[in-house]
Enzyme design. Sequence first.
Site, PDB file in Angstrom:
ATOM      1  N   ASP A   1       0.604  -1.204   0.293  1.00  0.00           N
ATOM      2  CA  ASP A   1      -0.356  -0.665   0.314  1.00  0.00           C
ATOM      3  C   ASP A   1       0.875   0.794  -0.074  1.00  0.00           C
ATOM      4  O   ASP A   1       0.916   1.945  -0.773  1.00  0.00           O
ATOM      5  CB  ASP A   1      -0.934  -0.210   1.226  1.00  0.00           C
ATOM      6  CG  ASP A   1      -1.741  -1.236   0.873  1.00  0.00           C
ATOM      7  OD1 ASP A   1      -2.270  -1.402   0.046  1.00  0.00           O
ATOM      8  OD2 ASP A   1      -2.536  -2.181   1.959  1.00  0.00           O
TER       9      ASP A   1
ATOM     10  N   GLU B   1       1.284   4.958   5.649  1.00  0.00           N
ATOM     11  CA  GLU B   1       2.494   5.910   6.284  1.00  0.00           C
ATOM     12  C   GLU B   1       2.015   6.441   7.641  1.00  0.00           C
ATOM     13  O   GLU B   1       1.510   7.375   7.634  1.00  0.00           O
ATOM     14  CB  GLU B   1       2.965   6.980   5.074  1.00  0.00           C
ATOM     15  CG  GLU B   1       2.825   5.934   3.813  1.00  0.00           C
ATOM     16  CD  GLU B   1       4.115   4.707   4.459  1.00  0.00           C
ATOM     17  OE1 GLU B   1       5.413   4.970   4.625  1.00  0.00           O
ATOM     18  OE2 GLU B   1       4.103   3.701   3.939  1.00  0.00           O
TER      19      GLU B   1
END
Length: 361
Positions: free
Chosen positions: A68, A286
């Site tokens: 991802d 993130e």
Amino acid sequence: MSDINRRYVLVVNGKSAGDPALRAAVAKKRRAGMALIVYATWEAGDAGLFAEASVDHGATHVIAGGGDGTVNEVVNGLMRLPREKRPALGIVPLGSANDFARSLGLPLEPYAALQKICRWDTQPVDVVRISAAGRGKGVDQYYLNMATGGFGAEVTSSTPKLLKKLLGGAAYSVMGAFKTWRHRSYEGTLNWDTCEEKAAFLLVALGNARQSGGGQVLAPRAKINDGYLDMLLVKNFTSFQDLPQLIRELRQFPARGRFVRYLPVSKLSVSTDPSHPAWPLTLDGEAHRFDAFSAEVVPLALRLAMPEDSSLLVARTPASLADNDDGDDRPQKPMPDTQTDASLDHSAADTQRDPSSLFAR
């Protein structure tokens, strides 16, 4: 567009560049005539730079080979290009979770994924722009799948991968709090459409697609081309006696529950008191920390190689298939049956988990 007119750039996470299955798949597709250039990343930011530079090779498709995080970098590189020059996006899932790819129903094997990218028509999909600031830094970037903020994002981003596979998303946030009773909620003021809410939150999830945290479904009714974010709010709890109600709400995703709210929004902003801790915020895996952030849908900003019958797509009329820069011609999000909030008048992968399942014992 016939495959003979297509040119592909594959941007691979450097950690996966030596994967035997990927190398065999690339070699086999090249022998079959696929015009494919491969770049492997060396450091953070490379995937976005390679995606942005793909137009220099006349690329019609940029393929993100990774998890991802790699997909997120490639999306940001593509969004730096003018819309009329933006190549389509394809995905070869090579990460540990591959939440977005699983939501879309993409093949998880490299050769099968490349085969489908060559065969599928691309679909116009929404992208989410997020702007955030605080602690002397800021970001202005995009994501395709999910952003999460609050204690849930903090726990998810700091947990070893093995635990992430076992516990994720909203359920993991609450489970961690339940087990340690030292959880931290994050106070903030949320504004969306004509509404404002100030409270202490465990989790805020903003889903363009449906799952995050290694298979945790946080936005079960999300559509990737409807012009809306599906927002999940989980408020703080203070007593063991609150758990049964919290479990019920995490199963039902009510529009206005005691602890849980779930509703579609086109834009959201979150602000905090400077004296309070900054919010942890994850964008497609993130992690960051900010005092304030806002998220807004950019409708139909990318074309994505994906199944045309995906449950993430709203059926569209022929007239609405064309890209619409001003975003006026968007499908309407159906109003949940239990919804009474006037602000909402805009009316299956095997790894998916019920957010309350860890408490139903």
